[in-house]
Write a protein that holds these residues in place. Structure first.
Motif, PDB file in Angstrom:
ATOM      1  N   SER A   1      26.778  71.876  47.821  1.00 54.50           N
ATOM      2  CA  SER A   1      26.785  71.897  46.470  1.00 54.50           C
ATOM      3  C   SER A   1      26.192  73.457  45.952  1.00 54.50           C
ATOM      4  O   SER A   1      25.613  74.131  46.841  1.00 54.50           O
ATOM      5  CB  SER A   1      25.966  70.703  45.755  1.00 54.50           C
ATOM      6  OG  SER A   1      24.546  71.085  46.154  1.00 54.50           O
TER       7      SER A   1
ATOM      8  N   GLY B   1      29.632  67.591  52.487  1.00 50.75           N
ATOM      9  CA  GLY B   1      28.484  67.984  51.786  1.00 50.75           C
ATOM     10  C   GLY B   1      28.492  69.438  51.326  1.00 50.75           C
ATOM     11  O   GLY B   1      29.636  70.137  51.117  1.00 50.75           O
TER      12      GLY B   1
ATOM     13  N   THR C   1      24.538  58.895  53.218  1.00 52.46           N
ATOM     14  CA  THR C   1      26.010  58.595  52.428  1.00 52.46           C
ATOM     15  C   THR C   1      26.123  59.786  51.717  1.00 52.46           C
ATOM     16  O   THR C   1      25.335  60.496  51.244  1.00 52.46           O
ATOM     17  CB  THR C   1      25.879  57.299  51.590  1.00 52.46           C
ATOM     18  OG1 THR C   1      24.651  57.427  50.717  1.00 52.46           O
ATOM     19  CG2 THR C   1      25.431  56.110  52.573  1.00 52.46           C
ATOM     20  N   GLN C   2      27.502  59.723  51.058  1.00 58.68           N
ATOM     21  CA  GLN C   2      28.024  60.978  50.373  1.00 58.68           C
ATOM     22  C   GLN C   2      27.224  60.957  49.271  1.00 58.68           C
ATOM     23  O   GLN C   2      27.022  61.976  48.614  1.00 58.68           O
ATOM     24  CB  GLN C   2      29.465  60.571  50.097  1.00 58.68           C
ATOM     25  CG  GLN C   2      30.227  61.574  49.149  1.00 58.68           C
ATOM     26  CD  GLN C   2      31.688  61.537  49.287  1.00 58.68           C
ATOM     27  OE1 GLN C   2      32.154  60.119  49.622  1.00 58.68           O
ATOM     28  NE2 GLN C   2      32.529  62.413  48.675  1.00 58.68           N
ATOM     29  N   HIS C   3      26.825  60.038  48.535  1.00 61.04           N
ATOM     30  CA  HIS C   3      26.166  59.915  47.168  1.00 61.04           C
ATOM     31  C   HIS C   3      24.612  59.555  47.464  1.00 61.04           C
ATOM     32  O   HIS C   3      24.024  58.990  46.494  1.00 61.04           O
ATOM     33  CB  HIS C   3      26.921  59.224  45.961  1.00 61.04           C
ATOM     34  CG  HIS C   3      28.185  59.521  45.885  1.00 61.04           C
ATOM     35  ND1 HIS C   3      28.550  60.873  45.512  1.00 61.04           N
ATOM     36  CD2 HIS C   3      29.488  58.995  46.161  1.00 61.04           C
ATOM     37  CE1 HIS C   3      29.714  60.968  45.303  1.00 61.04           C
ATOM     38  NE2 HIS C   3      30.363  59.759  45.765  1.00 61.04           N
ATOM     39  N   GLY C   4      23.864  59.964  48.555  1.00 61.54           N
ATOM     40  CA  GLY C   4      22.812  59.317  48.957  1.00 61.54           C
ATOM     41  C   GLY C   4      21.751  60.259  48.291  1.00 61.54           C
ATOM     42  O   GLY C   4      20.523  60.081  48.984  1.00 61.54           O
ATOM     43  N   GLY C   5      21.858  61.124  47.574  1.00 63.44           N
ATOM     44  CA  GLY C   5      20.642  61.877  47.043  1.00 63.44           C
ATOM     45  C   GLY C   5      20.514  63.354  47.472  1.00 63.44           C
ATOM     46  O   GLY C   5      19.648  63.747  47.337  1.00 63.44           O
ATOM     47  N   GLN C   6      21.504  63.851  47.989  1.00 64.96           N
ATOM     48  CA  GLN C   6      21.629  65.068  48.260  1.00 64.96           C
ATOM     49  C   GLN C   6      21.081  66.043  47.289  1.00 64.96           C
ATOM     50  O   GLN C   6      20.439  66.973  47.499  1.00 64.96           O
ATOM     51  CB  GLN C   6      22.966  65.500  48.860  1.00 64.96           C
ATOM     52  CG  GLN C   6      23.445  64.772  50.273  1.00 64.96           C
ATOM     53  CD  GLN C   6      24.919  64.747  50.372  1.00 64.96           C
ATOM     54  OE1 GLN C   6      25.157  66.387  50.814  1.00 64.96           O
ATOM     55  NE2 GLN C   6      25.762  63.947  50.568  1.00 64.96           N
ATOM     56  N   GLU C   7      21.763  66.077  46.149  1.00 65.86           N
ATOM     57  CA  GLU C   7      21.395  66.797  45.093  1.00 65.86           C
ATOM     58  C   GLU C   7      19.972  66.802  44.476  1.00 65.86           C
ATOM     59  O   GLU C   7      19.523  67.520  44.281  1.00 65.86           O
ATOM     60  CB  GLU C   7      22.479  66.927  44.104  1.00 65.86           C
ATOM     61  CG  GLU C   7      24.021  67.353  44.524  1.00 65.86           C
ATOM     62  CD  GLU C   7      25.142  67.657  43.525  1.00 65.86           C
ATOM     63  OE1 GLU C   7      24.646  66.963  42.185  1.00 65.86           O
ATOM     64  OE2 GLU C   7      26.141  67.822  43.657  1.00 65.86           O
ATOM     65  N   SER C   8      19.706  65.443  44.235  1.00 67.63           N
ATOM     66  CA  SER C   8      18.246  65.148  43.612  1.00 67.63           C
ATOM     67  C   SER C   8      17.377  65.569  44.507  1.00 67.63           C
ATOM     68  O   SER C   8      16.170  66.092  44.101  1.00 67.63           O
ATOM     69  CB  SER C   8      18.370  63.810  43.379  1.00 67.63           C
ATOM     70  OG  SER C   8      18.153  62.851  44.535  1.00 67.63           O
TER      71      SER C   8
ATOM     72  N   GLY D   1      16.373  59.928  47.841  1.00 69.47           N
ATOM     73  CA  GLY D   1      16.689  60.839  46.605  1.00 69.47           C
ATOM     74  C   GLY D   1      15.729  61.989  46.492  1.00 69.47           C
ATOM     75  O   GLY D   1      15.565  62.653  45.702  1.00 69.47           O
TER      76      GLY D   1
ATOM     77  N   THR E   1      16.993  63.592  53.130  1.00 68.30           N
ATOM     78  CA  THR E   1      16.646  62.672  52.011  1.00 68.30           C
ATOM     79  C   THR E   1      16.171  61.436  52.157  1.00 68.30           C
ATOM     80  O   THR E   1      16.454  60.720  53.233  1.00 68.30           O
ATOM     81  CB  THR E   1      17.974  62.445  51.119  1.00 68.30           C
ATOM     82  OG1 THR E   1      18.550  63.607  50.814  1.00 68.30           O
ATOM     83  CG2 THR E   1      17.880  61.491  50.082  1.00 68.30           C
TER      84      THR E   1
END
Length: 203
Positions: free
Chosen positions: A163, A161, A120-127, A85, A82
């Motif tokens: 998803s 991680g 980071t945990q919410h660092g844009g993995q899904e986006s 994002g 990432t």
């Protein structure tokens, strides 16, 4: 049946996931995993300042992906870290070179899948994975994710991680966290799942 796993990795996190995906692919009878990396675009002096020289040397034996590798494969699993994002520039530049393949419909109907890492945990993995899917759809690929039959993505007793969109990991701000046992299991599952879907598409 060839399943291409093509990735970019700066510090080795994506490479480790890619290796696990290869393991999963090769558990499927008749499937052969082809591991390739995209070209590095950063100058050596920048890699040195980033502390990535050693990890880059450790990947030097993995061949650079050629466009023919894409069209030869029955399925392609892409891995990219990432960057704010979105996918990294190295992968974007490689994909931007596939215009001739797109014009000829060379990837239409092939299974396509994506895995990633973030600091980071919410660092844009899904986006990152979701925005990557746009390119696959323009190529006419059949998108394959990581279904909830991989139960490792339902756990809540540890930070992890993965998803429904694909396997992923977190490197930490200092890039000192490598993929966990659960994240590697997700990557292996994704490799198996994509190979099985690809075999069904061929039939």
């Amino acid at each position: 049946m060839k399943v291409l796993v093509v990735f970019y990795s700066l510090y080795g996190h994506i490479r480790r996931l890619a290796e696990a995906i290869v393991e999963g692919v090769e558990e499927v009878p008749g499937a052969v995993a082809i591991l390739r990396r995209v070209p590095e675009t950063l100058p050596e002096q920048v890699l040195a300042k980033l502390g990535a020289t050693a990890s880059q040397k450790a990947m030097a034996h993995i061949p650079i992906c050629q466009l023919q590798d894409l069209t030869d494969a029955a399925a392609i699993i892409f891995g990219a870290p990432t960057r704010y994002g979105n996918m990294c520039g190295q992968m974007r530049q490689f994909l931007d070179s596939t215009g001739k393949i797109w014009a000829e419909g060379g990837l239409v109907g092939k299974a396509g899948s994506v895995f990633t890492s973030a600091a980071t945990q919410h660092g844009g993995q899904e986006s990152t994975i979701l925005s990557f899917h746009t390119t696959l759809l323009h190529h006419g690929m059949v998108i394959v994710g990581l279904p909830y039959t991989f139960t490792g993505q339902t756990i809540i007793h540890e930070v992890t991680g993965c998803s429904p969109y694909g396997a992923s990991t977190m490197s930490g701000i200092k890039a000192n966290r490598m993929p966990s046992k659960n994240e590697l299991a997700g990557a292996r599952y994704q490799g198996r799942h994509v190979a099985r879907i690809a075999a069904k598409l061929i039939k």
